[in-house]
Design a protein around this motif. Structure first.
Motif, mmCIF file in Angstrom:
data_model
loop_
_atom_site.group_PDB
_atom_site.id
_atom_site.type_symbol
_atom_site.label_atom_id
_atom_site.label_comp_id
_atom_site.label_asym_id
_atom_site.label_seq_id
_atom_site.Cartn_x
_atom_site.Cartn_y
_atom_site.Cartn_z
ATOM 1 N N LEU A 115 54.023 93.602 50.933
ATOM 2 C CA LEU A 115 52.781 92.891 50.617
ATOM 3 C C LEU A 115 52.580 91.685 51.519
ATOM 4 N N GLY A 116 53.665 91.224 52.163
ATOM 5 C CA GLY A 116 53.583 90.088 53.073
ATOM 6 C C GLY A 116 53.682 88.742 52.401
ATOM 7 N N THR A 117 54.100 88.734 51.125
ATOM 8 C CA THR A 117 54.144 87.466 50.381
ATOM 9 C C THR A 117 55.555 87.106 49.925
ATOM 10 N N GLN A 118 56.567 87.770 50.457
ATOM 11 C CA GLN A 118 57.909 87.563 49.928
ATOM 12 C C GLN A 118 58.387 86.128 50.090
ATOM 13 N N SER A 119 58.198 85.548 51.257
ATOM 14 C CA SER A 119 58.662 84.184 51.491
ATOM 15 C C SER A 119 57.966 83.202 50.559
ATOM 16 N N ALA A 120 56.648 83.333 50.458
ATOM 17 C CA ALA A 120 55.891 82.443 49.576
ATOM 18 C C ALA A 120 56.288 82.668 48.126
ATOM 19 N N MET A 121 56.494 83.916 47.752
ATOM 20 C CA MET A 121 56.886 84.224 46.379
ATOM 21 C C MET A 121 58.236 83.592 46.052
ATOM 22 N N GLU A 122 59.193 83.739 46.959
ATOM 23 C CA GLU A 122 60.529 83.190 46.705
ATOM 24 C C GLU A 122 60.473 81.687 46.498
ATOM 25 N N SER A 123 59.779 80.976 47.377
ATOM 26 C CA SER A 123 59.763 79.520 47.279
ATOM 27 C C SER A 123 58.954 79.058 46.068
ATOM 28 N N GLU A 124 57.815 79.682 45.828
ATOM 29 C CA GLU A 124 56.975 79.263 44.715
ATOM 30 C C GLU A 124 57.600 79.623 43.364
ATOM 31 N N ALA A 125 58.238 80.783 43.293
ATOM 32 C CA ALA A 125 58.865 81.186 42.036
ATOM 33 C C ALA A 125 59.990 80.229 41.663
ATOM 34 N N MET A 126 60.828 79.888 42.614
ATOM 35 C CA MET A 126 61.943 78.992 42.303
ATOM 36 C C MET A 126 61.450 77.576 42.021
ATOM 37 N N ALA A 127 60.406 77.156 42.725
ATOM 38 C CA ALA A 127 59.845 75.826 42.450
ATOM 39 C C ALA A 127 59.327 75.760 41.019
ATOM 40 N N PHE A 128 58.688 76.832 40.563
ATOM 41 C CA PHE A 128 58.156 76.847 39.208
ATOM 42 C C PHE A 128 59.272 76.879 38.176
ATOM 43 N N VAL A 129 60.302 77.689 38.427
ATOM 44 C CA VAL A 129 61.433 77.756 37.485
ATOM 45 C C VAL A 129 62.110 76.396 37.383
ATOM 46 N N GLU A 130 62.316 75.742 38.506
ATOM 47 C CA GLU A 130 62.938 74.413 38.482
ATOM 48 C C GLU A 130 62.044 73.411 37.746
ATOM 49 N N VAL A 160 63.326 110.760 19.256
ATOM 50 C CA VAL A 160 62.447 109.637 19.608
ATOM 51 C C VAL A 160 61.984 109.869 21.037
ATOM 52 N N TYR A 161 60.699 110.045 21.230
ATOM 53 C CA TYR A 161 60.183 110.300 22.569
ATOM 54 C C TYR A 161 59.456 109.073 23.102
ATOM 55 N N ASN A 162 59.696 108.809 24.370
ATOM 56 C CA ASN A 162 59.019 107.727 25.076
ATOM 57 C C ASN A 162 58.304 108.289 26.292
ATOM 58 N N SER A 163 57.158 107.734 26.593
ATOM 59 C CA SER A 163 56.533 107.911 27.900
ATOM 60 C C SER A 163 56.305 106.521 28.467
ATOM 61 N N MET A 164 56.355 106.399 29.789
ATOM 62 C CA MET A 164 56.345 105.072 30.412
ATOM 63 C C MET A 164 55.512 105.080 31.682
ATOM 64 N N LEU A 165 54.606 104.133 31.768
ATOM 65 C CA LEU A 165 53.894 103.867 33.014
ATOM 66 C C LEU A 165 54.579 102.696 33.700
ATOM 67 N N THR A 166 55.033 102.894 34.923
ATOM 68 C CA THR A 166 55.732 101.861 35.686
ATOM 69 C C THR A 166 54.960 101.571 36.971
ATOM 70 N N ILE A 167 54.784 100.298 37.261
ATOM 71 C CA ILE A 167 54.173 99.857 38.513
ATOM 72 C C ILE A 167 55.232 99.088 39.296
ATOM 73 N N LEU A 168 55.503 99.533 40.508
ATOM 74 C CA LEU A 168 56.514 98.911 41.364
ATOM 75 C C LEU A 168 55.842 98.346 42.610
ATOM 76 N N ILE A 169 56.201 97.110 42.970
ATOM 77 C CA ILE A 169 55.588 96.417 44.110
ATOM 78 C C ILE A 169 56.696 95.825 44.974
ATOM 79 N N ASP A 170 56.601 96.037 46.270
ATOM 80 C CA ASP A 170 57.536 95.449 47.225
ATOM 81 C C ASP A 170 56.889 94.205 47.832
ATOM 82 N N PRO A 171 57.345 92.983 47.467
ATOM 83 C CA PRO A 171 56.738 91.765 48.018
ATOM 84 C C PRO A 171 56.834 91.684 49.529
ATOM 85 N N GLY A 172 57.878 92.299 50.093
ATOM 86 C CA GLY A 172 58.017 92.298 51.544
ATOM 87 C C GLY A 172 56.891 93.055 52.215
#
Length: 381
Positions: free
Chosen positions: A310-325, A296-308
């Protein structure tokens, strides 16, 4: 009669078989741990039941023990790698280590991995990324007997083509104190790989683009169970609840097929996974007659992003948890305990199965024992 084994015992059994099939002890331990983690996570379709197929693939020459990932192109935030038909649990982790290091340096990385043997549970790679604070997106194609019918079609034309998204969520203080899983810093092409030892409460969305994974049909067939309507068509293109139609050849020698999830929408995503995971990576797409091989063969395209970066880590953390809650405050629907987010069922299953053991049905255990015999081993307990 089904067996119940504790995770360490099951890992040891699998590792012994893999060593007998030609793997180094280190590789055998890595693959065995990954398979058992799939069982612990509640995904028996990607667990130790795959081991007999791996042994067959090695014996056929389609799976190469001890292969290492090969760098084809290194262009900064673009990496093109080849798995050289090695165990996906190993070359996939090696690829992720390279991609995560590059994302940490440059803020993002697009990683193309071609020609890996079966990668296993793709959520494992997302768990690696979120443990390092990275967002990850994975598009995977499957090169083996085509088992999924295109929307509007009546036979299998492509694989289960998984899609996976991992998003790190800010952890409670007790989880943060425990620290993230430790990753090795192996150089390019090295054999040392990353192992996830603990996973916090992150968002891990991991699913086949078929209505159900092929491996789940193997498990149901081995257990002698029927499945719910709407998942399958038989070799004549007619609806059926018999999982055997996609596991063993039928009277005319043909197979049935799985249906795509979400009708035309799931079908469209499956095609995207084939084009991104197969065509764009250079690993190839499925467009030829079925062949009777076990690899069984797989090929995979992966996209990795560092929020830090990107400058949005703080906003991402607060908004993500607010949405989950916000989601969790939804009143429970009838018959359920409440809203969950992707990744929670797996974490719950790990706690339960680590405590209670992993159940292996009689047919699957017989196949594992048979695989051991093929490589000159006796596995009686």
């Amino acid at each position: 009669m089904q067996k119940t084994l504790q995770a360490p015992d099951l890992r040891a059994h699998c590792a012994r078989i893999l060593v007998a099939a030609g793997s180094s002890p280190e590789e055998a331990d890595k693959v065995a741990a990954n398979l058992v983690m799939a069982n612990l996570s509640g995904h028996d379709s990607h667990g130790v039941g795959m081991l007999p197929r791996y042994v067959d693939a090695v014996l056929e020459g389609g799976l190469t023990p001890n292969a290492q990932v090969k760098t084809v192109l290194d262009a900064g935030a673009l990496l093109s790698l080849n798995g050289q038909r090695g165990y996906g649990q190993v070359v996939g982790e090696q690829a992720m280590l390279l991609g995560m290091a590059r994302a940490k340096e440059q803020g993002s990385c697009i990683l193309a991995l071609a020609e890996s043997h079966h990668l296993g549970r793709i959520g494992h790679f997302a768990e690696m990324a979120v443990a390092q604070g990275l967002v990850s997106l994975h598009f995977v194609n499957v090169m083996t007997r085509p088992v999924v019918a295109p929307w509007g079609g009546a036979d299998g034309r492509y694989g289960t083509n998984p899609c996976c998204i991992g998003i790190p969520l800010k952890q409670p203080a007790d989880v943060r104190r425990a620290g993230p899983p430790q990753a090795s810093t192996a150089p390019s092409g090295g054999s040392e790989v990353h192992e996830v030892t603990s996973v916090g409460a992150h968002f891990i969305l991991d699913f086949a683009t078929s209505r159900v994974a092929q491996g789940k049909m193997r498990v149901a067939h081995n257990q002698g169970k029927s499945v719910q309507p709407g998942l399958l068509i038989d070799e004549h293109g007619q609806p059926t609840t018999d999982p055997g139609v996609v596991v063993v050849p039928q009277a005319n020698g043909f197979f049935g097929a799985l249906m795509p999830f979400g009708e035309h929408k799931g079908y469209g995503l499956a095609v995207a996974c084939e084009l991104l995971g197969g065509a764009l990576t250079g690993g190839g797409t499925w467009h030829h007659p079925t062949v009777s091989v076990r690899a069984v063969y797989n090929s995979m395209l992966t996209i990795l992003i560092d929020p830090g970066k990107l400058g949005t880590q703080s906003a991402m953390e607060s908004e993500a948890m607010a949405f989950v809650e916000w989601l969790r405050k939804s009143p429970p629907a009838d018959g359920v305990h409440g809203v969950q987010i992707a990744g929670e069922p797996e974490r719950r299953a790990r706690v339960e199965r680590e405590r209670d053991g992993i159940e292996i049905d009689a047919s699957t255990w017989e196949e594992i024992v048979g695989a051991a015999g093929k490589v000159g081993m006796s596995l009686t307990d």
